[in-house]
Scaffold this motif. Structure first.
Motif, PDB file in Angstrom:
ATOM      1  N   TRP A 113       0.964  -1.426  -0.035  1.00 55.19           N
ATOM      2  CA  TRP A 113       0.091  -0.053   0.044  1.00 55.19           C
ATOM      3  C   TRP A 113       0.756   1.085   0.039  1.00 55.19           C
ATOM      4  O   TRP A 113       0.437   2.371  -0.719  1.00 55.19           O
ATOM      5  CB  TRP A 113      -0.824  -0.038   1.308  1.00 55.19           C
ATOM      6  CG  TRP A 113      -2.178  -0.588   1.024  1.00 55.19           C
ATOM      7  CD1 TRP A 113      -2.695  -1.842   1.335  1.00 55.19           C
ATOM      8  CD2 TRP A 113      -3.163  -0.093  -0.030  1.00 55.19           C
ATOM      9  NE1 TRP A 113      -3.906  -2.176   0.891  1.00 55.19           N
ATOM     10  CE2 TRP A 113      -4.277  -0.882  -0.008  1.00 55.19           C
ATOM     11  CE3 TRP A 113      -3.705   1.022  -0.557  1.00 55.19           C
ATOM     12  CZ2 TRP A 113      -5.578  -0.801  -0.530  1.00 55.19           C
ATOM     13  CZ3 TRP A 113      -4.532   1.339  -1.386  1.00 55.19           C
ATOM     14  CH2 TRP A 113      -5.550   0.471  -1.430  1.00 55.19           C
ATOM     15  N   ILE A 117       0.480   3.856  -3.495  1.00 59.44           N
ATOM     16  CA  ILE A 117       0.413   5.252  -2.983  1.00 59.44           C
ATOM     17  C   ILE A 117       1.563   6.168  -3.436  1.00 59.44           C
ATOM     18  O   ILE A 117       1.322   7.093  -4.062  1.00 59.44           O
ATOM     19  CB  ILE A 117       0.014   5.426  -1.457  1.00 59.44           C
ATOM     20  CG1 ILE A 117      -1.161   4.669  -1.239  1.00 59.44           C
ATOM     21  CG2 ILE A 117      -0.250   7.240  -1.283  1.00 59.44           C
ATOM     22  CD1 ILE A 117      -1.565   4.759   0.371  1.00 59.44           C
ATOM     23  N   TYR A 120       1.592   6.301  -7.394  1.00 59.04           N
ATOM     24  CA  TYR A 120       0.468   7.057  -7.842  1.00 59.04           C
ATOM     25  C   TYR A 120       0.802   8.470  -7.660  1.00 59.04           C
ATOM     26  O   TYR A 120       0.314   9.576  -8.626  1.00 59.04           O
ATOM     27  CB  TYR A 120      -0.596   6.657  -7.317  1.00 59.04           C
ATOM     28  CG  TYR A 120      -1.372   5.531  -8.209  1.00 59.04           C
ATOM     29  CD1 TYR A 120      -2.121   5.742  -9.462  1.00 59.04           C
ATOM     30  CD2 TYR A 120      -1.214   4.110  -7.822  1.00 59.04           C
ATOM     31  CE1 TYR A 120      -2.453   4.821 -10.211  1.00 59.04           C
ATOM     32  CE2 TYR A 120      -1.707   2.995  -8.737  1.00 59.04           C
ATOM     33  CZ  TYR A 120      -2.370   3.357  -9.868  1.00 59.04           C
ATOM     34  OH  TYR A 120      -2.739   2.485 -10.601  1.00 59.04           O
TER      35      TYR A 120
END
Length: 293
Positions: A113, A117, A120
């Motif tokens: 995760w 993140i 992106y």
């Protein structure tokens, strides 16, 4: 069956996910985003700074081009596919997760995760300035490769294209490796070729030469991105993970996660069908004027 001792060590860090996801996402796709935006309403920096320095073209227009409703619809479909291509990085997610340490107390999904993140955020920094500034500068007449709008300075354009080339050479290996492996297995099992350097050299060189010929012969940059984004990347990025999650987890029917995953499946299938049809139709349409022999 491969024993646990022969498996690759799981010692990767969370930022491995960031690095590999960014390299899988940011490539030629970033250059076509202004063109996609025209129908949807370190080289990325060169692209948007060059557009900003160039300024808006004379009589720039942000309205839809005068065309038939059918043609406009298919171009919108193709634009959706281009955006799908640009943001389709999930194909490398499982490969990355397989080398990240995972225990019951610290499962690999936590660093994954963090990595995703971070990836992106970096992708947004690279993508959106190019899309917004490129569309601002050229409006509806922007080329499907925004760098094609510039003729000068030649050194700047050459530098940007060189960076694209260097990146694509690396990302090409990531996406081509499963194909190499598949072809080599077929050659060994079915045709009894000995596995070795000679086989790999011939198979991989032939495949690279074929894809190079295909790329040169079919100069439909945006159309191809839309087509590949549709049937190639939309399934693995947008709805196949949801299908697998529903099969494995078997959530309670009509629960929140059940609705979210089924919504992702329906949206993903629509994106796949629309962008594939749009890209294929535009390739056929443009072939009459752009096809090289």
């Amino acid at each position: 069956m491969v024993s646990a001792s022969s498996s690759p060590p799981r010692n990767a860090k969370w930022w491995y996910s960031t690095f590999h996801t960014v390299t899988a996402m940011i490539g030629a796709g970033v250059l076509s985003l202004p063109y996609a935006m025209a129908y949807l309403g370190c080289y990325s920096t060169i692209a948007w700074v060059a557009c900003l320095a160039r300024g808006r073209v004379e009589n720039v227009s942000y309205a839809y081009k005068k065309t038939t409703s059918t043609d406009l619809m298919f171009k919108i479909f193709n634009a959706i596919g281009q955006i799908s291509f640009a943001f389709a990085s999930h194909a490398v997610a499982l490969e990355i997760q397989a080398i990240i340490p995972s225990t019951h107390e610290k499962p690999s999904k936590i660093p994954m995760w963090k990595g995703i993140i971070g990836a992106y955020i970096i992708n947004a920094i690279c993508y959106f300035p190019v899309a917004l500034v490129g569309y601002w500068a050229f409006g509806r007449d922007v080329e499907d490769n925004v760098l094609m709008e510039f003729e000068r300075p030649s050194w700047l354009i050459a530098s940007a294209n060189l960076m694209v080339f260097i990146h694509v050479v690396g990302s090409y290996q990531v996406y081509a490796m499963p194909i190499f492996d598949l072809i080599e297995k077929v050659m060994v099992k079915r045709f009894k070729f000995p596995l070795g350097v000679a086989l790999r050299l011939v198979v991989r060189s032939t495949y690279v030469a074929f894809t190079l010929l295909f790329g040169v012969t079919f100069p439909f940059f945006g159309d191809l991105l839309g087509l590949f984004g549709g049937f190639g990347f939309a399934p693995t990025a947008f709805f196949l993970p949801s299908i697998m999650w529903l099969i494995i987890k078997k959530p309670k029917r009509f629960s929140t996660y059940w609705f979210i995953n089924w919504a992702s499946i329906y949206v993903g299938v629509c994106i796949m069908l629309a962008s594939t049809i749009g890209g294929l139709r535009n390739i056929i349409t443009d072939a009459s004027t752009k096809f090289y022999t």
